[in-house]
Motif scaffolding. Sequence first.
Motif, PDB file in Angstrom:
ATOM      1  N   ILE A 114       0.836  -1.200   0.000  1.00 52.23           N
ATOM      2  CA  ILE A 114       0.000   0.000   0.000  1.00 52.23           C
ATOM      3  C   ILE A 114       0.878   1.260   0.000  1.00 52.23           C
ATOM      4  O   ILE A 114       0.627   2.219  -0.733  1.00 52.23           O
ATOM      5  N   ALA A 118       1.145   4.222  -2.922  1.00 52.10           N
ATOM      6  CA  ALA A 118       1.014   5.659  -2.643  1.00 52.10           C
ATOM      7  C   ALA A 118       2.200   6.418  -3.220  1.00 52.10           C
ATOM      8  O   ALA A 118       2.042   7.472  -3.850  1.00 52.10           O
ATOM      9  N   ALA A 121       2.007   6.603  -6.979  1.00 52.17           N
ATOM     10  CA  ALA A 121       0.970   7.548  -7.426  1.00 52.17           C
ATOM     11  C   ALA A 121       1.481   8.986  -7.415  1.00 52.17           C
ATOM     12  O   ALA A 121       0.994   9.830  -8.172  1.00 52.17           O
ATOM     13  N   ARG A 146      -5.408  14.733  -9.779  1.00 47.64           N
ATOM     14  CA  ARG A 146      -6.362  14.183  -8.808  1.00 47.64           C
ATOM     15  C   ARG A 146      -5.839  12.891  -8.191  1.00 47.64           C
ATOM     16  O   ARG A 146      -6.421  12.358  -7.251  1.00 47.64           O
ATOM     17  N   LEU A 147      -4.728  12.390  -8.737  1.00 45.72           N
ATOM     18  CA  LEU A 147      -4.082  11.217  -8.132  1.00 45.72           C
ATOM     19  C   LEU A 147      -3.658  11.484  -6.689  1.00 45.72           C
ATOM     20  O   LEU A 147      -3.389  10.544  -5.942  1.00 45.72           O
ATOM     21  N   PHE A 149      -5.494  12.342  -4.342  1.00 42.15           N
ATOM     22  CA  PHE A 149      -6.495  11.807  -3.413  1.00 42.15           C
ATOM     23  C   PHE A 149      -6.282  10.322  -3.122  1.00 42.15           C
ATOM     24  O   PHE A 149      -6.227   9.934  -1.949  1.00 42.15           O
ATOM     25  N   PRO A 150      -6.132   9.457  -4.151  1.00 38.18           N
ATOM     26  CA  PRO A 150      -5.811   8.060  -3.805  1.00 38.18           C
ATOM     27  C   PRO A 150      -4.461   7.929  -3.103  1.00 38.18           C
ATOM     28  O   PRO A 150      -4.293   7.086  -2.233  1.00 38.18           O
ATOM     29  N   ALA A 151      -3.500   8.801  -3.466  1.00 37.99           N
ATOM     30  CA  ALA A 151      -2.185   8.740  -2.811  1.00 37.99           C
ATOM     31  C   ALA A 151      -2.316   9.029  -1.320  1.00 37.99           C
ATOM     32  O   ALA A 151      -1.739   8.310  -0.489  1.00 37.99           O
ATOM     33  N   LEU A 153      -5.065   8.767   0.518  1.00 45.95           N
ATOM     34  CA  LEU A 153      -5.852   7.685   1.120  1.00 45.95           C
ATOM     35  C   LEU A 153      -4.976   6.456   1.378  1.00 45.95           C
ATOM     36  O   LEU A 153      -5.008   5.872   2.467  1.00 45.95           O
ATOM     37  N   LEU A 154      -4.177   6.069   0.378  1.00 40.30           N
ATOM     38  CA  LEU A 154      -3.261   4.940   0.558  1.00 40.30           C
ATOM     39  C   LEU A 154      -2.244   5.240   1.657  1.00 40.30           C
ATOM     40  O   LEU A 154      -1.897   4.358   2.445  1.00 40.30           O
TER      41      LEU A 154
END
Length: 194
Positions: A114, A118, A121, A146-147, A149-151, A153-154
């Motif tokens: 994970i 991140a 990303a 917008r990557l 946001f997942p970065a 979150l991870l």
Amino acid sequence: MKSKHWTWVGWPLGALPLAWITMQAAGGQLGPDPAETLVELLGWWSLVMLLACLTMRPAAQLLKVPGLVIWRRTFGLWAFGYVCMHFLAWATLLLGWDPSFLGEELTKRPYIIIGMLAWLALWPLALTSTRQSRRRLGRKWVKLHRLIFPAVLLGVVHQSWVQKSGYGETLIFVSVLLILLLYRILHGRNMIRK
């Protein structure tokens, strides 16, 4: 005050945690396992910098200080720098760049996977952080970035698995992220158009 007057201030602000970590390390104040503490601190500050990056637009709007927006890029690049140092410290100080250890960690430990996702990303964001990239990519640049946001979150998930005692810090990180996402949703397209 115009953005250009604010630009330089963000760089020393982003460097302060690194200076503090360096002084702690030089003074032998990183505890019984300094290598592990160093890795943890660099990871923690990576997440703080990512959240700081996301906070700049809402802060600029709410405080009516448009110049703060310029710090998004600054804190984003600092976040990437801290993540890279976090990875290098982990691979060097904890694993000694041993290929067998690296391979095992990267395939068998979910929290490491994970964390790596991140980090990966963030690479396209760092590589396209220049004004020239923004002009060249146009609207694709906004979608690409917008990557973050997942970065983030991870990063929060990675941090929650690594944390050894309680979940207080994770709850704070999650709360800040949720508030920022909610603010972004409530302010609709104006927020999306950076």
